[in-house]
Design an enzyme around this catalytic site. Structure first.
Site, PDB file in Angstrom:
ATOM      1  CE  LYS A 187      32.614  56.525  36.214  1.00 46.21           C
ATOM      2  NZ  LYS A 187      31.660  56.006  37.207  1.00 46.21           N
TER       3      LYS A 187
HETATM    4  C1  LIG Z   1      30.120  55.445  36.686  1.00 41.56           C
HETATM    5  C2  LIG Z   1      29.524  54.709  35.559  1.00 41.56           C
HETATM    6  C3  LIG Z   1      28.206  54.942  35.109  1.00 41.56           C
HETATM    7  C4  LIG Z   1      27.217  55.769  35.861  1.00 41.56           C
HETATM    8  O1  LIG Z   1      27.616  57.055  36.123  1.00 41.56           O
HETATM    9  P1  LIG Z   1      27.076  57.832  37.421  1.00 41.56           P
HETATM   10  O2  LIG Z   1      27.572  59.224  37.177  1.00 41.56           O
HETATM   11  O3  LIG Z   1      27.708  57.189  38.619  1.00 41.56           O
HETATM   12  O4  LIG Z   1      25.603  57.749  37.433  1.00 41.56           O
HETATM   13  C5  LIG Z   1      27.780  54.301  33.958  1.00 41.56           C
HETATM   14  N1  LIG Z   1      28.563  53.435  33.292  1.00 41.56           N
HETATM   15  C6  LIG Z   1      29.812  53.156  33.709  1.00 41.56           C
HETATM   16  C7  LIG Z   1      30.647  52.211  32.904  1.00 41.56           C
HETATM   17  C8  LIG Z   1      30.327  53.762  34.863  1.00 41.56           C
HETATM   18  O5  LIG Z   1      31.544  53.442  35.299  1.00 41.56           O
END
Ligand SMILES: *Cc1c(COP(=O)(O)O)cnc(C)c1O
Length: 375
Positions: A187
């Site tokens: 991210k």
């Molecule tokens: C990355 C993501 C998640 C989950 O986050 P993690 O930190 O990987 O557990 C949830 N929703 C969306 C839309 C995402 O892109």
């Protein structure tokens, strides 16, 4: 060669020396998890950066979603209106809380939930709306709050893609009853793995504090059926380090984002699923393109052409979550049928979208080779 593979993104990291220096005190304290001093410090720093009243740190974005939903104590079997055009985590978090996802279609222009379709999906069992600011494209937060208020529903935003964004100058974590961020390595902003819930009701802070620590309240009392979803001190420190650089990361992304837009906007059959709007301060998290009929091949054709040349774009988000094996034969289909509504636009986007490689310090030569490949 493994090294020459270009992946969809590359993790932003502080310098090795900066991180090593920052974690040194942990060897004095030997306090490396369980809501230590860095956990608290990082929560406060995040509140400032996100400009929100309250933040609760979590081990990852998915558990942040699960804990945020659980904190509202919805009766099992209640319905939640959500979007299938998202990472599987959004739908899993609803189902793993014993709730039923009711899928709402999205808007073709930005992939966010189509607010005009929400009201017809509301039944006496509906308790919440869980929309997603997909690719950092902001949902129609005003209309969604109006609908939620009118029908007495909670709104929990999956803001995993929207870290640091503002709508009309207001931090995006201020909308709805809670917003959930992901700090996964892929991210815009990462803590290696991590996540957080932002909200304004202080009572929710205590509730989430307990829920992420097995439901233990104080030292001996167990008040809730919690999980273990605490962020450890190494991750909190990574967050503190990365937060110092986040504005640089976003600015680097902005420059490269505009470069892609300028270079690709003239390609016939290629359009963008992300754009600038005057009301939104973006974080430039992803670069999703849509492959149209006038393009030389279809999405899968372009994907494979790039993969053959060691460039690994991603088909985010294909298939739709409601079409995945674990859901397609269960509630999801039934609800789509019952409501008489289809998710045709979401399915169309899912079949045409490609998220192309993009990160903060991406080399121009790499960007240029991707551009010429698409052209
Ligand atoms: C990355 C993501 C998640 C989950 O986050 P993690 O930190 O990987 O557990 C949830 N929703 C969306 C839309 C995402 O892109």
């Amino acid at each position: 060669m493994e090294d020459s593979k270009i992946l969809v993104t590359k993790t932003s990291m502080p310098s090795y020396e900066e991180y090593i220096e920052a974690i040194r005190p942990l060897w004095d304290s030997h306090w490396i998890t369980n809501m230590g001093v860095y956990h608290r410090d990082f929560e406060n720093k995040l509140k400032d950066y996100l400009a929100v009243p309250e933040v609760s740190l979590m081990v990852n974005g998915h558990m942040a979603l699960e804990m945020a939903i659980q904190a509202f104590d919805f009766p099992r079997g209640s319905e939640v209106i959500t979007t299938p055009f998202t990472f599987i985590s959004t739908t899993h978090a609803i189902v793993r809380n014993g709730l039923v996802p009711v899928f709402c279609d999205v808007k073709a222009e930005d992939g966010t939930m189509d607010e005009a379709l929400i009201e017809q999906l509301i039944t006496e069992k509906t308790v919440a709306i869980i929309p997603v600011h997909v690719y950092g494209n902001i949902c129609n937060v005003e209309e969604i709050s109006r609908i939620a208020q009118k029908h007495g529903l909670k709104v929990i935003y999956d803001a995993a893609h929207a870290f640091g964004e503002k709508y009309k100058g207001v931090g995006i974590g201020n909308f709805g009853d809670a917003s959930v961020f992901s700090f996964h390595a892929t991210k815009v902003f990462n803590t290696i793995e991590g996540g957080a819930v932002a909200f304004s009701d202080h009572k929710l802070y205590e509730k989430l504090y307990d829920l992420k620590n097995f439901g233990i309240h104080g030292t001996e009392l167990v008040e809730g059926v919690g999980a273990n979803a605490k962020m450890n001190e190494f991750c909190a420190i990574m967050g503190i380090c990365n937060l110092k650089h986040i504005d640089e990361y976003i600015e680097e992304r902005r420059i490269r984002w505009e470069y892609y837009r300028n270079e690709l906007s003239s390609v016939r059959g290629i359009s963008f699923l992300c754009g600038e709007t005057p009301t939104v301060q973006r974080n430039y998290s992803y670069f999703p393109i849509l492959i149209g009929q006038e393009y030389q091949t279809n999405r899968d054709g372009l994907f494979e052409h790039m993969a053959d040349r060691n460039i690994f774009a991603r088909k985010y988000f294909f298939p739709l979550t409601c079409d995945q094996n674990c859901y397609k034969d269960h509630n999801a289909k039934a609800y789509l049928r019952n409501s008489g509504l289809k998710v045709d636009i979401a399915r169309n986007l899912a079949s045409r979208v490609l998220v192309i490689p993009f990160w903060a310090d991406m080399e121009q030569s790499v960007q240029d080779s991707i551009i010429s490949m698409i052209k």
